[in-house]
Design a protein around this motif. Structure first.
Motif, mmCIF file in Angstrom:
data_model
loop_
_atom_site.group_PDB
_atom_site.id
_atom_site.type_symbol
_atom_site.label_atom_id
_atom_site.label_comp_id
_atom_site.label_asym_id
_atom_site.label_seq_id
_atom_site.Cartn_x
_atom_site.Cartn_y
_atom_site.Cartn_z
ATOM 1 N N MET A 199 -10.022 23.119 65.945
ATOM 2 C CA MET A 199 -11.163 23.631 66.684
ATOM 3 C C MET A 199 -10.840 25.050 67.141
ATOM 4 S SD MET A 199 -13.012 22.075 70.096
ATOM 5 C CE MET A 199 -13.651 20.669 69.231
ATOM 6 N N LYS A 200 -11.829 25.908 67.017
ATOM 7 C CA LYS A 200 -11.653 27.294 67.434
ATOM 8 C C LYS A 200 -11.576 27.394 68.956
ATOM 9 C CE LYS A 200 -14.004 29.482 63.583
ATOM 10 N NZ LYS A 200 -15.101 30.380 63.240
ATOM 11 N N PHE A 201 -10.962 28.455 69.413
ATOM 12 C CA PHE A 201 -10.773 28.674 70.844
ATOM 13 C C PHE A 201 -12.107 28.667 71.597
ATOM 14 C CE2 PHE A 201 -10.446 31.526 74.494
ATOM 15 C CZ PHE A 201 -9.422 30.909 75.178
ATOM 16 N N GLY A 202 -13.098 29.397 71.103
ATOM 17 C CA GLY A 202 -14.391 29.480 71.775
ATOM 18 C C GLY A 202 -15.093 28.138 71.855
ATOM 19 N N ASP A 203 -15.013 27.386 70.755
ATOM 20 C CA ASP A 203 -15.623 26.058 70.736
ATOM 21 C C ASP A 203 -14.939 25.126 71.733
ATOM 22 O OD1 ASP A 203 -17.383 26.802 68.692
ATOM 23 O OD2 ASP A 203 -16.019 26.117 67.116
ATOM 24 N N LEU A 204 -13.636 25.262 71.848
ATOM 25 C CA LEU A 204 -12.876 24.432 72.784
ATOM 26 C C LEU A 204 -13.285 24.716 74.230
ATOM 27 C CD1 LEU A 204 -10.570 22.376 73.104
ATOM 28 C CD2 LEU A 204 -8.997 24.295 73.149
ATOM 29 N N ILE A 205 -13.428 25.981 74.569
ATOM 30 C CA ILE A 205 -13.848 26.348 75.929
ATOM 31 C C ILE A 205 -15.246 25.793 76.206
ATOM 32 C CG2 ILE A 205 -14.511 28.260 77.447
ATOM 33 C CD1 ILE A 205 -12.355 29.935 76.108
ATOM 34 N N LYS A 206 -16.156 26.011 75.276
ATOM 35 C CA LYS A 206 -17.543 25.576 75.461
ATOM 36 C C LYS A 206 -17.636 24.053 75.585
ATOM 37 C CE LYS A 206 -22.166 26.184 73.531
ATOM 38 N NZ LYS A 206 -22.928 26.868 72.478
ATOM 39 N N LYS A 207 -16.949 23.346 74.701
ATOM 40 C CA LYS A 207 -16.985 21.876 74.711
ATOM 41 C C LYS A 207 -16.449 21.339 76.035
ATOM 42 C CE LYS A 207 -15.303 17.822 72.273
ATOM 43 N NZ LYS A 207 -14.450 17.325 71.191
ATOM 44 N N GLN A 208 -15.314 21.869 76.476
ATOM 45 C CA GLN A 208 -14.709 21.378 77.714
ATOM 46 C C GLN A 208 -15.551 21.771 78.933
ATOM 47 O OE1 GLN A 208 -12.366 19.262 77.581
ATOM 48 N NE2 GLN A 208 -11.730 19.088 79.703
ATOM 49 N N ARG A 209 -16.140 22.955 78.896
ATOM 50 C CA ARG A 209 -17.001 23.389 79.998
ATOM 51 C C ARG A 209 -18.180 22.439 80.140
ATOM 52 N NH1 ARG A 209 -21.659 25.877 79.908
ATOM 53 N NH2 ARG A 209 -21.474 26.735 77.803
ATOM 54 N N LYS A 210 -18.804 22.117 79.016
ATOM 55 C CA LYS A 210 -19.941 21.205 79.049
ATOM 56 C C LYS A 210 -19.516 19.800 79.465
ATOM 57 C CE LYS A 210 -23.111 23.578 76.043
ATOM 58 N NZ LYS A 210 -24.156 23.391 75.058
ATOM 59 N N LYS A 211 -18.349 19.378 79.013
ATOM 60 C CA LYS A 211 -17.825 18.053 79.373
ATOM 61 C C LYS A 211 -17.625 17.942 80.890
ATOM 62 C CE LYS A 211 -13.975 14.967 78.308
ATOM 63 N NZ LYS A 211 -12.714 14.836 77.564
ATOM 64 N N THR A 212 -17.219 19.019 81.507
ATOM 65 C CA THR A 212 -17.006 19.011 82.954
ATOM 66 C C THR A 212 -18.287 19.296 83.736
ATOM 67 O OG1 THR A 212 -16.344 21.336 82.965
ATOM 68 C CG2 THR A 212 -14.574 19.708 82.748
ATOM 69 N N GLY A 213 -19.381 19.570 83.002
ATOM 70 C CA GLY A 213 -20.668 19.784 83.643
ATOM 71 C C GLY A 213 -20.849 21.152 84.278
ATOM 72 N N MET A 214 -20.048 22.101 83.846
ATOM 73 C CA MET A 214 -20.145 23.449 84.418
ATOM 74 C C MET A 214 -21.042 24.346 83.583
ATOM 75 S SD MET A 214 -16.483 24.741 85.858
ATOM 76 C CE MET A 214 -15.398 23.873 84.752
ATOM 77 N N THR A 215 -21.725 25.235 84.256
ATOM 78 C CA THR A 215 -22.457 26.299 83.570
ATOM 79 C C THR A 215 -21.475 27.434 83.289
ATOM 80 O OG1 THR A 215 -23.016 27.439 85.624
ATOM 81 C CG2 THR A 215 -24.578 25.752 84.830
ATOM 82 N N GLN A 216 -21.895 28.380 82.479
ATOM 83 C CA GLN A 216 -21.048 29.552 82.237
ATOM 84 C C GLN A 216 -20.825 30.307 83.543
ATOM 85 O OE1 GLN A 216 -23.303 31.505 79.148
ATOM 86 N NE2 GLN A 216 -22.025 30.620 77.531
#
Length: 84
Positions: A1-18
Motif C-alpha cells: 500500500m502506498k504511503f498516501g493511501d495508508l494515511i487516508k485509510k487509517q485517518r478514515k478508520k479513526t473517524g478523523m477529517t483531514q
C-alpha cells in the motif's frame, strides 16, 4: 500500500477529517491532502512522529515506509540474529 493511501485509510478508520488530523499533527489541512495524494511526503521527523501518534501507528512505522531502514543489518549481525 502506498504511503498516501495508508494515511487516508487509517485517518478514515479513526473517524478523523483531514482538518482534525492536521490539528493533531500541527500542519495545514492542505499538507494532509498533499500527503494523501502523494504530491509530496512529510520530510520533518516531528511531523512523521506526530502522524504516527495521531493515527495509532508504532513509532518508526511510517518513517520506515517512507525511507526504509536507515541502518540495515550487516551480514555478521544477520547471521547472529538467525541463530538466536
Amino acid at each position: 500500500m502506498k504511503f498516501g493511501d495508508l494515511i487516508k485509510k487509517q485517518r478514515k478508520k479513526t473517524g478523523m477529517t483531514q482538518g482534525a488530523l492536521a490539528k493533531k499533527v500541527g500542519v495545514s489541512k492542505n499538507a494532509i491532502l498533499d500527503w494523501e495524494k502523494e504530491r509530496y511526503s512529510p520530510t520533518d521527523a516531528n511531523n512523521i512522529a506526530a502522524l504516527e501518534s495521531a493515527l495509532g501507528f508504532e513509532s518508526g512505522y511510517l518513517y520506515s515506509i517512507l525511507y526504509g531502514n536507515p541502518t540495515p543489518l550487516r551480514k555478521k549481525e544477520i547471521s547472529a540474529a538467525s541463530i538466536e
